[in-house]
Design an enzyme around this catalytic site. Structure first.
Site, mmCIF file in Angstrom:
data_model
loop_
_atom_site.group_PDB
_atom_site.id
_atom_site.type_symbol
_atom_site.label_atom_id
_atom_site.label_comp_id
_atom_site.label_asym_id
_atom_site.label_seq_id
_atom_site.Cartn_x
_atom_site.Cartn_y
_atom_site.Cartn_z
ATOM 1 N N SER A 91 4.402 1.824 8.391
ATOM 2 C CA SER A 91 4.077 0.822 7.372
ATOM 3 C C SER A 91 5.313 0.362 6.608
ATOM 4 O O SER A 91 6.164 1.170 6.218
ATOM 5 C CB SER A 91 3.075 1.384 6.367
ATOM 6 O OG SER A 91 1.755 1.240 6.817
ATOM 7 N N HIS A 138 0.830 -1.208 0.000
ATOM 8 C CA HIS A 138 0.000 0.000 0.000
ATOM 9 C C HIS A 138 0.866 1.260 0.000
ATOM 10 O O HIS A 138 0.376 2.349 -0.296
ATOM 11 C CB HIS A 138 -0.992 0.009 1.170
ATOM 12 C CG HIS A 138 -0.381 0.187 2.526
ATOM 13 N ND1 HIS A 138 -0.048 -0.877 3.346
ATOM 14 C CD2 HIS A 138 -0.039 1.299 3.227
ATOM 15 C CE1 HIS A 138 0.456 -0.434 4.475
ATOM 16 N NE2 HIS A 138 0.480 0.888 4.431
ATOM 17 N N GLY A 161 3.130 5.912 9.427
ATOM 18 C CA GLY A 161 4.506 6.089 8.963
ATOM 19 C C GLY A 161 5.362 4.864 9.191
ATOM 20 O O GLY A 161 6.427 4.718 8.603
ATOM 21 N N ASP A 202 -0.010 -7.604 0.672
ATOM 22 C CA ASP A 202 0.429 -6.231 0.954
ATOM 23 C C ASP A 202 1.952 -6.162 1.007
ATOM 24 O O ASP A 202 2.546 -6.089 2.073
ATOM 25 C CB ASP A 202 -0.178 -5.723 2.264
ATOM 26 C CG ASP A 202 0.027 -4.215 2.452
ATOM 27 O OD1 ASP A 202 0.562 -3.570 1.540
ATOM 28 O OD2 ASP A 202 -0.362 -3.699 3.521
ATOM 29 N N SER A 244 1.738 -4.165 7.785
ATOM 30 C CA SER A 244 0.654 -3.784 6.891
ATOM 31 C C SER A 244 -0.233 -2.735 7.540
ATOM 32 O O SER A 244 -0.407 -1.639 7.015
ATOM 33 C CB SER A 244 -0.181 -5.013 6.511
ATOM 34 O OG SER A 244 -1.300 -4.635 5.718
#
Length: 334
Positions: free
Chosen positions: A285, A177, A283, A205, A302
């Site tokens: 991720s 993402h 932030g 993801d 994720s």
């Protein structure tokens, strides 16, 4: 002869005992971070709120049936997974268990599906960029790509996950993402890293960035705040796990469940995630998870609920499918 307790006192003792018993029952089972008072029972006959053991094949079969109709999950059904203790499939519902949530959780085997409340929906944890220092003139030698440090593209900030190689080419692994937000990515000092070569989101993801600026960057098994990676053996449910991220830093918890399906809403459903008690903030991720005792890489962040002030639940993309997708070898050592 010992005098009996006066009727009024007996009544007080019975009430007190009932309160204590209720407290013990309420604390008897695990709950998700920040879980509120349980919602009403589902109106349909096909699910339960009771925790009861079923055969492993029954719980997995129920989850497979939910996965098959994941596109119909209502917005307040935020995740579902197999409870490793009871083998029931747990369906996490935000707020009251609505008729739509009850209908989605309904199964031919009602005992195999348990509805459980969750205080907030699970969300991806990318963020806007932090104020950055001016670009460096360039290091005299390539610097290491360190897991948990800042990576940015236009308008989006995420975290470096792991480094991997295929032949002589090095790649950075992060969240899908994140990589869907921009075609080229930069390091924490705004030095370019390279372009996105693959994004898997939704469904899975993960994202893969090719390191083309080899004058500035090299692959590394280093993790900010944690040990340097030595391998990629998956940790079992209940094992300790830690995560590093560009916003919140290094935090630890345990693995709660594997093969979790998460509904981010608007048709965005991710399968095969691992659920943990490690907190995270926007932030973080794409940042790395590892087993702290063995320094084994586990996966990349994720999304999750809560934050690192109140605590929360997070979900990571396991590493093995990412490496297999392009025939990559994990970089270990400094």
């Amino acid at each position: 002869m010992r005098p009996s307790c006066p009727p009024r006192r007996r009544t007080r003792l019975l009430v007190t005992g009932a309160v204590v018993l209720a407290a013990v029952v309420a604390l008897g089972g695990p709950a998700l971070a920040g879980t509120p008072t349980p919602p009403p029972l589902p109106s349909g006959p096909g699910s339960t709120m009771r925790s009861a053991a079923v055969a492993p094949r029954e719980g997995q079969a129920a989850k497979d049936r939910l996965d098959a109709r994941r596109a119909t999950a209502p917005a307040n059904v935020t995740a579902w997974w197999v409870d490793p203790g009871t083998h029931q499939t747990v369906v996490a519902v935000v707020g009251p268990a609505t008729r739509a949530a009850g209908a989605f959780a309904a199964d031919d085997n009602p005992a195999a599906v348990r509805v459980q409340p969750m205080s907030a929906p699970i969300r991806p944890l990318d963020a806007g960029p932090l104020a950055a220092a001016p670009p460096a003139a360039g290091p005299p030698a390539p610097g290491p790509l360190v897991g948990g440090t800042t990576i940015t593209t236009s308008g989006t900030r995420c975290s470096d996950g792991f480094s991997a190689r295929r032949g002589t080419t090095t790649y950075l692994l992060t969240a899908g993402h994140c990589t869907t937000e921009g075609r080229t990515w930069n390091g924490p000092d705004r030095q370019p890293i390279g372009p996105v070569v693959r994004s898997e989101y939704p469904g899975h993801d993960y994202g893969i960035v090719q390191v083309t600026n080899t004058a500035a960057w090299r692959g590394s098994g280093q993790v900010k705040g944690g040990p340097t990676i030595t391998g990629a053996t998956a940790a079992a449910t209940g094992s300790p796990v830690c995560r590093s991220g560009s916003t919140s830093g290094y935090h630890c918890g345990v693995v709660q469940a594997t093969d979790v399906t998460v509904n981010y809403g608007k048709g965005t459903v991710i399968t095969g995630l691992t659920q943990t008690t490690v907190c995270a903030d926007p932030g973080d991720s794409g940042g790395p998870y590892l087993a702290p005792d063995t320094a084994q890489a586990q996966g990349t962040l994720s999304g999750g609920t809560g934050d690192c002030v109140a605590g929360g639940t997070t979900y990571f993309q396991p590493l093995a499918p990412v490496l297999a997708s392009m025939g990559l070898t994990l970089v270990t050592g400094p």
